[in-house]
Scaffold this motif. Structure first.
Motif, PDB file in Angstrom:
ATOM      1  N   ARG A 123       0.338  -1.173   0.153  1.00 56.64           N
ATOM      2  CA  ARG A 123      -0.156  -0.047  -0.131  1.00 56.64           C
ATOM      3  C   ARG A 123       0.953   1.001  -0.614  1.00 56.64           C
ATOM      4  O   ARG A 123       1.879   1.720   1.185  1.00 56.64           O
ATOM      5  CB  ARG A 123      -0.925  -0.030   1.016  1.00 56.64           C
ATOM      6  CG  ARG A 123      -1.543   1.606   0.984  1.00 56.64           C
ATOM      7  CD  ARG A 123      -2.062   1.252   3.076  1.00 56.64           C
ATOM      8  NE  ARG A 123      -3.325   0.253   3.124  1.00 56.64           N
ATOM      9  CZ  ARG A 123      -4.077  -0.318   2.486  1.00 56.64           C
ATOM     10  NH1 ARG A 123      -5.012   0.145   1.756  1.00 56.64           N
ATOM     11  NH2 ARG A 123      -4.527  -1.486   3.187  1.00 56.64           N
ATOM     12  N   CYS A 124       0.800   2.207  -0.529  1.00 61.31           N
ATOM     13  CA  CYS A 124       0.839   3.422  -0.924  1.00 61.31           C
ATOM     14  C   CYS A 124      -0.079   4.532  -0.729  1.00 61.31           C
ATOM     15  O   CYS A 124      -0.914   4.998  -1.154  1.00 61.31           O
ATOM     16  CB  CYS A 124       1.207   3.778  -2.098  1.00 61.31           C
ATOM     17  SG  CYS A 124       2.636   5.523  -2.712  1.00 61.31           S
ATOM     18  N   GLN A 125       0.180   4.996   0.744  1.00 59.08           N
ATOM     19  CA  GLN A 125      -0.453   5.511   1.432  1.00 59.08           C
ATOM     20  C   GLN A 125       0.267   6.917   1.642  1.00 59.08           C
ATOM     21  O   GLN A 125       0.843   8.190   2.241  1.00 59.08           O
ATOM     22  CB  GLN A 125      -1.099   5.741   2.649  1.00 59.08           C
ATOM     23  CG  GLN A 125      -2.467   6.121   3.287  1.00 59.08           C
ATOM     24  CD  GLN A 125      -2.975   5.434   4.599  1.00 59.08           C
ATOM     25  OE1 GLN A 125      -1.190   4.654   5.301  1.00 59.08           O
ATOM     26  NE2 GLN A 125      -3.419   5.832   5.039  1.00 59.08           N
ATOM     27  N   LEU A 126      -0.919   8.006   1.262  1.00 60.12           N
ATOM     28  CA  LEU A 126      -0.843   9.734   0.710  1.00 60.12           C
ATOM     29  C   LEU A 126      -1.484  10.263   1.954  1.00 60.12           C
ATOM     30  O   LEU A 126      -2.503  10.060   2.436  1.00 60.12           O
ATOM     31  CB  LEU A 126      -1.620  10.397  -0.150  1.00 60.12           C
ATOM     32  CG  LEU A 126      -0.780  11.884   0.313  1.00 60.12           C
ATOM     33  CD1 LEU A 126       0.393  12.545  -0.252  1.00 60.12           C
ATOM     34  CD2 LEU A 126      -1.754  12.702  -0.557  1.00 60.12           C
ATOM     35  N   VAL A 127      -0.771  10.740   3.285  1.00 65.30           N
ATOM     36  CA  VAL A 127      -0.871  11.427   4.879  1.00 65.30           C
ATOM     37  C   VAL A 127      -1.054  12.449   5.014  1.00 65.30           C
ATOM     38  O   VAL A 127       0.375  13.051   4.350  1.00 65.30           O
ATOM     39  CB  VAL A 127      -0.028  10.536   5.274  1.00 65.30           C
ATOM     40  CG1 VAL A 127      -0.757  10.301   6.926  1.00 65.30           C
ATOM     41  CG2 VAL A 127      -0.170   9.417   5.773  1.00 65.30           C
ATOM     42  N   ASN A 128      -2.220  12.936   4.991  1.00 67.70           N
ATOM     43  CA  ASN A 128      -2.719  14.882   4.434  1.00 67.70           C
ATOM     44  C   ASN A 128      -3.749  15.260   5.036  1.00 67.70           C
ATOM     45  O   ASN A 128      -4.627  15.681   4.890  1.00 67.70           O
ATOM     46  CB  ASN A 128      -2.359  15.103   2.624  1.00 67.70           C
ATOM     47  CG  ASN A 128      -2.846  16.543   2.531  1.00 67.70           C
ATOM     48  OD1 ASN A 128      -2.085  17.165   3.400  1.00 67.70           O
ATOM     49  ND2 ASN A 128      -3.985  16.752   1.786  1.00 67.70           N
ATOM     50  N   GLY A 129      -3.793  14.789   6.188  1.00 73.86           N
ATOM     51  CA  GLY A 129      -4.795  15.480   7.323  1.00 73.86           C
ATOM     52  C   GLY A 129      -6.199  14.353   6.857  1.00 73.86           C
ATOM     53  O   GLY A 129      -5.887  12.966   7.509  1.00 73.86           O
TER      54      GLY A 129
END
Length: 336
Positions: A123-129
């Motif tokens: 999994r490639c996850q963008l964490v942005n609030g």
């Protein structure tokens, strides 16, 4: 009559046939991550593989987190976290991974010296609030599945013993997808065996009485999830390409002499997984039975012929586990 009634129904507009059922949420739209063109990356053991993850825009104060989904343990393991400037690696996979960074929007993960355990979902996850989003990719290793049981006979392994047995033979427990693919390629085996997720199956091409009966259709038969500690079955192991060579030494050797003969050539007695890998990827073909590291005697046939067992399909044939004192076979050696 039923078919006739169906044909009399008014034709539905094409668009309505594919409409999402009422109440089913639409899949989230990706705002920052690009959907990969190919969600599966194919590779072999020992190669370098890159899992693509590209941003279409760079939000403020974001992080990208790479993780691996572990089906055997029902968990997700963090591998790498980056904020676009710095990154930190985690876990057993950490020393072999890096960011590709071919441009500033590139967060793709590169894995060096791919191992059997690396296969699976990532999994490639963008964490942005509040705007977190992710994509999933699958790393697929080309390989071969083989059934395995110890010298003491069938149905001796609990789940943990089956897992160790495969690892000792230069393999790992197969996934369901690997076992299913092996069945489509001709694997036909009547004994049930553990696979990686803790379920038990056996693949049948030719329906027959001792294997569920003639009336059952061919397929991968399933016993479902079993008690990993108490229940006992065989194992289905998976291995991939070798970084080395399997070769044969002719002779009338017992097991101890076989080990000495391999050692004299700077090698070790080959493991079962190594012989299967050489048969599949190097087309190793010999009519001679040879000792392997677990005390079994086997031989690989890439081109079936009458004088080499008489079976019509390619495969690794087995003489079982003869007495280790018997001086009747050569040996298969592996040089890494």
């Amino acid at each position: 009559l039923l078919l006739g009634c169906l044909w009399l129904l008014p034709a539905a507009p094409v668009s309505s046939i594919f409409q999402r059922p009422t109440g089913t949420p639409a899949p989230p739209q990706l705002q920052y991550l690009l959907e990969p063109l190919h969600a599966t990356v194919h590779t072999r053991r020992g190669a370098t593989a890159t899992l693509p993850c590209v941003l279409r825009a760079l939000p403020r104060n974001y992080r990208v987190r790479w993780s691996k989904v572990e089906p055997a343990d029902y968990r997700e393991t963090v591998i790498l976290i980056t904020n676009g400037l710095l990154h930190k690696n985690y876990g057993l996979l950490g020393p072999r991974v890096r960011l590709r960074r071919s441009h500033r929007f590139d967060a793709s993960l590169t894995i060096a010296d791919v191992e059997l355990e690396d296969e699976g979902r990532y999994r490639c996850q963008l964490v942005n609030g509040l705007d977190d989003e992710s994509i999933q990719l699958t790393l697929h290793l080309e390989g071969v599945v083989f059934p395995y049981q110890p010298s003491t006979g069938r149905y001796r392994f609990n789940y943990h013993e089956a897992r160790r047995a495969c690892e000792q033979q230069d393999a790992r427990l197969a996934t369901y997808q690997q076992l299913y693919k092996a069945w489509t390629e001709g694997l036909d085996w009547c004994n049930a065996g553990w696979i990686l997720d803790g379920t038990v199956h056996y693949p049948i091409i030719n329906s027959r009485e001792p294997c569920g009966g003639r009336l059952l259709l061919p397929g991968v038969r399933s016993y479902g999830a079993r008690d990993r500690q108490k229940d006992r079955f065989d194992a289905f192991c998976f291995t991939s390409a070798l970084q080395g060579q399997v070769f044969f030494i002719r002779g009338h050797l017992n097991f101890k002499e076989a080990a000495q003969a391999c050692g004299n050539h700077g090698a070790a007695v080959a493991k079962v997984g190594q012989l299967y890998s050489a048969w599949r990827f190097s087309q190793l073909d010999r009519c001679d039975g040879g000792w392997l590291a677990d005390g079994s005697v086997r031989y690989p046939i890439a081109t079936p012929r009458q004088r080499c067992g008489g079976l019509p399909d390619p495969g690794v044939r087995s003489f079982g586990f003869p007495s280790r004192e018997l001086r009747a076979y050569g040996t298969y050696c592996f040089a890494g």
